[in-house]
Scaffold this active site. Sequence first.
Site, mmCIF file in Angstrom:
data_model
loop_
_atom_site.group_PDB
_atom_site.id
_atom_site.type_symbol
_atom_site.label_atom_id
_atom_site.label_comp_id
_atom_site.label_asym_id
_atom_site.label_seq_id
_atom_site.Cartn_x
_atom_site.Cartn_y
_atom_site.Cartn_z
ATOM 1 N N GLU A 200 0.846 -1.191 0.000
ATOM 2 C CA GLU A 200 0.000 0.000 0.000
ATOM 3 C C GLU A 200 0.877 1.235 0.000
ATOM 4 O OE1 GLU A 200 -2.891 -0.178 3.112
ATOM 5 O OE2 GLU A 200 -3.812 -2.021 2.368
ATOM 6 N N HIS B 240 -8.271 10.782 3.991
ATOM 7 C CA HIS B 240 -8.039 9.709 3.028
ATOM 8 C C HIS B 240 -8.268 10.266 1.632
ATOM 9 C CE1 HIS B 240 -8.029 5.882 0.996
ATOM 10 N NE2 HIS B 240 -7.669 5.292 2.126
ATOM 11 N N ARG C 27 -0.249 9.173 2.015
ATOM 12 C CA ARG C 27 -1.605 9.699 1.863
ATOM 13 C C ARG C 27 -1.668 11.222 1.815
ATOM 14 N NH1 ARG C 27 -4.896 5.521 5.841
ATOM 15 N NH2 ARG C 27 -4.894 3.770 4.361
ATOM 16 N N HIS D 215 -10.309 11.078 7.801
ATOM 17 C CA HIS D 215 -10.153 9.622 7.932
ATOM 18 C C HIS D 215 -9.525 9.182 9.241
ATOM 19 C CE1 HIS D 215 -9.662 5.499 6.727
ATOM 20 N NE2 HIS D 215 -8.347 5.567 6.769
ATOM 21 N N ARG E 182 0.141 9.205 9.278
ATOM 22 C CA ARG E 182 0.169 7.753 9.480
ATOM 23 C C ARG E 182 0.494 7.021 8.179
ATOM 24 N NH1 ARG E 182 -3.933 3.536 8.936
ATOM 25 N NH2 ARG E 182 -5.299 5.151 8.094
#
Length: 846
Positions: A132, A252, A301, A362, A397
């Site tokens: 990811e 997000h 992100r 998010h 994160r």
Amino acid sequence: MTIPAIPLKLTAPPPGWTVEADVVVVGSGVAGLTLALRYTVLDPGAKVLVVTKDVLSSGSTRWAQGGIAAVLDPADTPEEHLSDTLVAGVGLCDEEAVRVLVTEGPGALRELIATGARFDTDDAGELQLTREGGHRRDRIVHAGGDATGAEVQRALVKAVGESSIQVVEHALVLDLLKDAEGRTAGVTLHVMGEGERDGVGAVRAKAVVLATGGMGQVYAATTNPVVSTGDGVALALRAGAVVRDLEFVQFHPTVLWLGEDSTGQQPLVSEAVRGEGAVLVDAEGDRFMKDVHELADLAPRDVVAKAIMRRMGETGTDHMYLDARHFGEEKWRTRFPTIHAVCLEHGIDPVTQLIPVAPASHYASGGVRTDLRGRTSVPGLYACGEVACTGVHGANRLASNSLLEGLVFARRIADDIHAEHAVRPAPGEPVEDGRQAGLIDPRARPRIQGHMSRGAGVLRSAASLGEVAKALLSVRWTPVAVEPCTEAWETTNLLTVASALVAAARDREETRGSHWREDFAGRNDEWWLGHLDVTLTAEGTTMTYVPHGREADALPPRVEADLVEAGVEPAEVAALIEVAVAEDVQEAGDVTSLATIPEGLTATADVVARADGVVAGLAVAEGVFSRVGGGRLTVERVVKDGEHVSRGDVLMTVSGPARDLLTAERTALNLLTHLSGVATLTNRWVRAVEGTGARIRDSRKTLPGLRALEKYAVRCGGGVNHRMSLSDAALIKDNHVVAAGGVAEAFRAVRDAFPGLPIEVEVDRIDQIEPVLAEGAEEILLDNFTVEELSRAVRLVAGRARLESSGGLTLESARDVAETGVDYLAVGALTHSAPALDIALDLRGN
């Protein structure tokens, strides 16, 4: 109209029922349930109570489409996982916390599998690893393709059902209970509905663990469930705990766009979709991420979210697109069945159509500040999972580290509570500490969310954040009485969290990680490589900037070294500075400096003597400038403590943000002028008796909290110190003599009770001296003796004991007293009533 303060306690009926527990866990996601299960293994006989706002299977964990990151591939290493996490965190991760995560993570994941969680495997039966955003290795495990959270929740709920853990569902936690010593004693909560317990009650426990998840509902559009109203962070703030890095809210980048008027929980299109090869495009089909970051669509992100927002701004649109049409129907149905179904439900076929996406709130990288054992700043209160700020995530994160964090730190907290229960005494009875209670009108909830999304979302600026702050201030006032109810409690929590978040976002004048300031587009390590700690007081939120790698209350190393050399405890000075700064800097900040000084303006100022004297406290003043400026103010000392200075001399030069400089001015000068005044007055007395052999010394007539510093200032002025406290030596005075039945009797009583302790005796008559000498007194204090009486006393003692003159002394008589031959002149006025030395701060012109 007076705007009410943010409530320090939720208005609620008194508890109608009480239960006892060893540990109460608030929240039923991966963090809370893992912790509860772990604790029952450590102590099978313990009473563990889980409180959950909905049913046990609800919460944020079940919505997690992404997976769990862990080093399971032999070709992968914990060092690589650590490196990827640190890069994503943009300089603010706690490396030690990340190392704990990546080294203990694989074991925690295997323990979850042993609990019953089933993850996707390949044809050989091995765990299937994917990649990811932000990861440079395949290290993500999934369940059901895109239903990892649901499977984790299922396995944990099943295990809890087979355990002795007690569960209270449909319960909203209200406030922390504390005993008279400030230790955690439990929580109050409200059970919604009828059952064995309903209404407001209390759970008494030695340890309380906040595992309440996120605070996404503070925004109008979020991936978080409706229960994620920041209850844990708000409770912690009201309880006096420190909350860190709230400004770092991760948006997000690929949330299913349902239209401009859509609010509430929005469907998530997992990052794993891009991990499998989907790409972001604009309406013209342009793959804009390939020119933004080396990892293109798999960039961290914050990078992707910002790129989407930039392209939306450039093209005048309110969404972008995710192109995964090349997957084909079979891959969509098997690899991403949940997302496929959700898209179809909203009229989008991802097999043949582009998926409209836009960023939405998010994940909160910040939260309640904890150490590596999950301990908060309130004894007995722990935090775990998204509600906590362990230091793992930094400013942003890394994908799929969140479930792992819950697993790893839940185990650590359970171990710590178990160890502490063996030595920690039970908390006392909860006490009412007089905190101001209140509630926010629940009708304000959509206003709070709307303002936060418009002004404190992905794009932020001083102007937008200022508007949000103003709006949140007005929300506090309501023309009607607000009745206690779930809606009012949740709205109050949202307002509390929003206020703290906006305050931090306004303070951080840079772009870093998931915090993007349009007016400060770059990352600024010189001023902002640090954390913003928020606490809540009766006056509102208080902000503390803590340079990265330093403790919140730590002083600069040079200041600490100087204080240690001076015989002053740095921790005591740091605590004093905290109190002094808190008195000056309230929620609104230095309003004059904010209004008159442009953002980002730097300046240099000189600290200048306005009168002749002796300087003391330069290190303390530097500590104040460091604390207020968060390490961004540079201090150069021109002179040293104890030096004589003349009117017009520069004592130190301070450079840095002009607002911080002037905000710190008064607090720094308050301490510096007072301590320099003590040193200056002491020096006058020292010069008055120069050449006589007598020493000038102080007494315990000091200001509360300043004794160590005032006595240091006496030494800077050339004097010496008497007792620091009542325990250093015994000093028998007239009242002790009366109580003991005579001076000799008092002396013997002290000697018998504390053998070896220095004993000083105060006398006010000549005839008391000989009996005291006979008992072995080493020091005699001659109180209010005339010069003639002092001379007689010196001849009588003839060197058999040291003599001090005290009472009725003046600078004019000091030399006459010293020439009698006494050893000390004790002057209480040195510390009690010394006039401040006039010192000012002059800002240099441009």
